[in-house]
Every structure is written in structure tokens, then in C-alpha cells.
Design a protein around this motif. Structure first.
Motif, PDB file in Angstrom:
ATOM      1  N   GLN A  32       0.906  -1.250  -0.064  1.00 33.19           N
ATOM      2  CA  GLN A  32      -0.140  -0.052   0.042  1.00 33.19           C
ATOM      3  C   GLN A  32       0.683   1.413   0.035  1.00 33.19           C
ATOM      4  O   GLN A  32       0.271   2.378  -0.355  1.00 33.19           O
ATOM      5  CB  GLN A  32      -0.850  -0.053   1.001  1.00 33.19           C
ATOM      6  CG  GLN A  32      -1.878  -1.112   1.119  1.00 33.19           C
ATOM      7  CD  GLN A  32      -2.613  -1.166   2.099  1.00 33.19           C
ATOM      8  OE1 GLN A  32      -2.663  -0.193   3.107  1.00 33.19           O
ATOM      9  NE2 GLN A  32      -3.642  -2.147   2.430  1.00 33.19           N
ATOM     10  N   ASN A  42      -4.184  -1.719  -2.717  1.00 30.20           N
ATOM     11  CA  ASN A  42      -5.238  -1.884  -1.591  1.00 30.20           C
ATOM     12  C   ASN A  42      -6.459  -2.655  -2.316  1.00 30.20           C
ATOM     13  O   ASN A  42      -7.216  -3.470  -1.589  1.00 30.20           O
ATOM     14  CB  ASN A  42      -5.436  -0.644  -1.126  1.00 30.20           C
ATOM     15  CG  ASN A  42      -6.219  -0.437  -0.198  1.00 30.20           C
ATOM     16  OD1 ASN A  42      -6.054  -1.419   0.906  1.00 30.20           O
ATOM     17  ND2 ASN A  42      -7.186   0.334   0.263  1.00 30.20           N
ATOM     18  N   GLN A  46      -8.322  -6.130  -1.072  1.00 33.41           N
ATOM     19  CA  GLN A  46      -9.742  -6.234  -0.630  1.00 33.41           C
ATOM     20  C   GLN A  46     -10.601  -7.247  -1.427  1.00 33.41           C
ATOM     21  O   GLN A  46     -11.387  -7.924  -0.775  1.00 33.41           O
ATOM     22  CB  GLN A  46     -10.203  -4.758  -0.721  1.00 33.41           C
ATOM     23  CG  GLN A  46      -9.579  -3.758   0.517  1.00 33.41           C
ATOM     24  CD  GLN A  46     -10.051  -2.683   0.387  1.00 33.41           C
ATOM     25  OE1 GLN A  46     -10.753  -2.137  -0.550  1.00 33.41           O
ATOM     26  NE2 GLN A  46      -9.978  -1.614   1.240  1.00 33.41           N
ATOM     27  N   ARG A  47     -10.171  -7.222  -2.736  1.00 35.66           N
ATOM     28  CA  ARG A  47     -11.103  -8.170  -3.461  1.00 35.66           C
ATOM     29  C   ARG A  47     -10.780  -9.604  -3.141  1.00 35.66           C
ATOM     30  O   ARG A  47     -11.693 -10.207  -3.118  1.00 35.66           O
ATOM     31  CB  ARG A  47     -10.770  -7.832  -5.156  1.00 35.66           C
ATOM     32  CG  ARG A  47     -11.219  -6.614  -5.328  1.00 35.66           C
ATOM     33  CD  ARG A  47     -12.750  -6.214  -5.334  1.00 35.66           C
ATOM     34  NE  ARG A  47     -13.610  -7.024  -6.277  1.00 35.66           N
ATOM     35  CZ  ARG A  47     -14.755  -6.974  -6.442  1.00 35.66           C
ATOM     36  NH1 ARG A  47     -15.530  -6.567  -5.618  1.00 35.66           N
ATOM     37  NH2 ARG A  47     -15.442  -7.665  -7.491  1.00 35.66           N
ATOM     38  N   ASP A  49      -9.812 -10.705  -0.541  1.00 38.78           N
ATOM     39  CA  ASP A  49     -10.313 -10.921   0.861  1.00 38.78           C
ATOM     40  C   ASP A  49     -11.771 -11.246   0.739  1.00 38.78           C
ATOM     41  O   ASP A  49     -12.403 -12.124   1.293  1.00 38.78           O
ATOM     42  CB  ASP A  49     -10.271  -9.903   1.718  1.00 38.78           C
ATOM     43  CG  ASP A  49      -8.745  -9.781   2.158  1.00 38.78           C
ATOM     44  OD1 ASP A  49      -7.954 -10.775   2.042  1.00 38.78           O
ATOM     45  OD2 ASP A  49      -8.122  -8.496   2.747  1.00 38.78           O
ATOM     46  N   MET A  50     -12.301 -10.773   0.008  1.00 36.92           N
ATOM     47  CA  MET A  50     -14.012 -10.718  -0.257  1.00 36.92           C
ATOM     48  C   MET A  50     -14.286 -12.203  -0.936  1.00 36.92           C
ATOM     49  O   MET A  50     -15.233 -12.817  -0.495  1.00 36.92           O
ATOM     50  CB  MET A  50     -14.359  -9.573  -1.388  1.00 36.92           C
ATOM     51  CG  MET A  50     -15.983  -9.665  -1.396  1.00 36.92           C
ATOM     52  SD  MET A  50     -16.509  -9.444  -3.005  1.00 36.92           S
ATOM     53  CE  MET A  50     -15.713  -9.942  -4.174  1.00 36.92           C
TER      54      MET A  50
END
Length: 145
Positions: A32, A42, A46-47, A49-50
Motif C-alpha cells: 500500500q 489496496n 480487498q477483492r 479477501d472478499m
């Protein structure tokens, strides 16, 4: 993609030395802050993790049905839209990675090209498995209804 053949997703136990070295030089927790990729990193993390969270939800739902905590109609109503959401978003995500993110990352660090060849091969393997699972899930849900 010839270099990726030695590191097939379902057969490899680790990454090649050139990528392990890069992972040590650029640890995930520092992505990051990297000047060339900070915003993209970032969003990318996040994607992923989703997708892990959605995959866990699907696995839990299957377990609930298998253990009798969900009836067949309730499971079908619950499972189908979540599976479709998961598969559709994963396909779109892989396209964004292959055509947008990976070129940006490779420009920031050209030695990542080998890793992206491996990831491209992984995407093909994942999509083949997802297609088989989607076909089986659709047949199963149709049977439940």
C-alpha cells in the motif's frame, strides 16, 4: 507461459526463487505504501479477501444443507444467487487482473512478469474448475427444485 508450466496450481508446493526473492523485497504489508501501485494494491487485496469470505460463506451453506440445518428449497434459494455473484465477480476480477493490474505491476517491477505468467495459468485452472462446479451446482439446484 512456458515458465508457468513448471509451477501448475494443482501441483506446486511453492514459488520459484525469483518470486520468493521479490516477495521478501516487497512484503505484502508494504504494498500500500509503494509509490507505483499503492491504490491498486489496496483494492486488489480487498477483492481477494472478499472472494475468500464469499467462498467460506458458500462452504458453510453447503455444510448447513448437508447437516440438515437448511431444507432443500431454502438451500437452493440461498445458494444460487450467492454462487452466481461469486462466479460472475471472480470472472470479472480475473479479467481486470490480466488486462489492467498485472501490466501496471509488471511495469513497476519487470521481474514480476514470471509471476503473472503463473497467475494467468492459475486463472485458467480456476475457471475450468469453476465451470465444472457451476454446471454441477446448477444441476443440483434444479434437482432440489
Amino acid at each position: 507461459m512456458a515458465g508457468a508450466a513448471n509451477f501448475l496450481l494443482l501441483e506446486r508446493v511453492g514459488l520459484p526463487d525469483d518470486l520468493r526473492w521479490l516477495a521478501e523485497k516487497y512484503p505484502r504489508e508494504n504494498w500500500q505504501d509503494h509509490a507505483n501501485i499503492h491504490g491498486i494494491a489496496n483494492m486488489w487485496l480487498q477483492r481477494h479477501d472478499m472472494f475468500r469470505e464469499l467462498g467460506g460463506m458458500l462452504a458453510n451453506g453447503i455444510g448447513d444443507y448437508r447437516e440438515g440445518r437448511l431444507t432443500a428449497p431454502d438451500f437452493a434459494r440461498w445458494f444460487a444467487p450467492r454462487l452466481n455473484h461469486f462466479l460472475g465477480n471472480l470472472d470479472g476480477h480475473h479479467n481486470v487482473e490480466d488486462y489492467q493490474y498485472f501490466p501496471v505491476f509488471a511495469k513497476a517491477e519487470p521481474r514480476l512478469k514470471h509471476g503473472f505468467e503463473i497467475l494467468d495459468a492459475d486463472h485458467h485452472t480456476i475457471h475450468e474448475g469453476l465451470e465444472r462446479n457451476a454446471e454441477a451446482a446448477n444441476a443440483f439446484i434444479k434437482t432440489l427444485q
